[in-house]
Design a protein around this motif. Structure first.
Motif, short mmCIF file in Angstrom:
data_model
loop_
_atom_site.label_atom_id
_atom_site.label_comp_id
_atom_site.label_asym_id
_atom_site.label_seq_id
_atom_site.Cartn_x
_atom_site.Cartn_y
_atom_site.Cartn_z
N GLY A 35 35.60 16.64 29.48
CA GLY A 35 34.73 17.59 30.16
C GLY A 35 33.52 17.90 29.31
N THR A 36 32.76 18.89 29.72
CA THR A 36 31.54 19.24 29.00
C THR A 36 31.84 19.89 27.65
OG1 THR A 36 31.44 21.35 30.15
CG2 THR A 36 30.19 19.52 31.10
N MET A 37 33.02 20.48 27.48
CA MET A 37 33.39 21.14 26.23
C MET A 37 34.12 20.21 25.26
SD MET A 37 32.30 24.26 26.50
CE MET A 37 33.23 25.30 25.44
N GLY A 38 34.67 19.10 25.76
CA GLY A 38 35.40 18.18 24.90
C GLY A 38 36.48 17.44 25.65
N ILE A 39 37.45 16.94 24.89
CA ILE A 39 38.53 16.12 25.44
C ILE A 39 39.83 16.93 25.42
CG2 ILE A 39 39.84 13.97 25.16
CD1 ILE A 39 37.43 12.90 23.56
N THR A 40 40.63 16.80 26.49
CA THR A 40 41.91 17.50 26.58
C THR A 40 43.04 16.48 26.53
OG1 THR A 40 40.90 19.20 27.95
CG2 THR A 40 43.30 19.09 27.96
N TYR A 41 44.05 16.79 25.69
CA TYR A 41 45.20 15.93 25.51
C TYR A 41 46.49 16.70 25.79
CZ TYR A 41 42.00 13.14 22.62
OH TYR A 41 40.95 12.41 22.15
N LYS A 42 47.50 15.98 26.22
CA LYS A 42 48.87 16.49 26.27
C LYS A 42 49.55 15.92 25.04
CE LYS A 42 53.18 15.80 28.78
NZ LYS A 42 53.79 15.11 29.94
N ALA A 43 50.14 16.77 24.22
CA ALA A 43 50.81 16.32 23.00
C ALA A 43 52.26 16.76 23.02
CB ALA A 43 50.11 16.89 21.77
N VAL A 44 53.16 15.85 22.63
CA VAL A 44 54.58 16.16 22.52
C VAL A 44 54.93 16.14 21.04
CG1 VAL A 44 56.92 15.54 23.20
CG2 VAL A 44 55.02 15.07 24.76
N LEU A 45 55.22 17.32 20.49
CA LEU A 45 55.53 17.44 19.07
C LEU A 45 56.94 16.93 18.79
CD1 LEU A 45 54.01 20.97 18.45
CD2 LEU A 45 52.98 18.76 17.94
N GLY A 46 57.27 16.77 17.52
CA GLY A 46 58.56 16.24 17.10
C GLY A 46 59.75 17.01 17.63
N ASN A 47 59.60 18.31 17.86
CA ASN A 47 60.71 19.13 18.38
C ASN A 47 60.71 19.17 19.91
OD1 ASN A 47 58.50 20.73 18.85
ND2 ASN A 47 59.24 22.49 17.71
#
Length: 65
Positions: A35-47
Motif C-alpha cells: 500500500g501507500t504506507m508500506g508492505i503488510t505480511y502475515k508472520a507465523v512465529l516459532g510458538n
C-alpha cells in the motif's frame, strides 16, 4: 506500544510478551499486500503465534504520517 532493544519492532494492542526482531526474521511469512504506507505480511512465529507485520516505507521516516 513497545520497541524491542536492538531493532525497530513495534508491537501494538498491548502484547504482554516482547518479541525480538531476530524472532520475527526467523518466522514463516506470507505477503498480504502493498500500500501507500508500506508492505503488510502475515508472520507465523516459532510458538505458532500469528501476527500481522507492517514494514513502513523508508520515505515515510521522520514525517508526521
Amino acid at each position: 506500544m513497545k520497541v524491542a532493544k536492538g531493532g525497530n519492532l513495534v508491537l501494538c494492542a498491548g502484547e504482554a510478551q516482547l518479541y525480538t526482531l531476530d524472532q520475527l526474521m526467523r518466522a514463516s511469512v506470507e505477503l498480504l499486500g502493498r500500500g501507500t504506507m508500506g508492505i503488510t505480511y502475515k508472520a507465523v512465529l516459532g510458538n505458532r503465534l500469528i501476527v500481522t507485520v507492517k514494514q513502513l516505507d523508508a520515505r515515510l521516516a521522520g514525517t508526521s504520517k
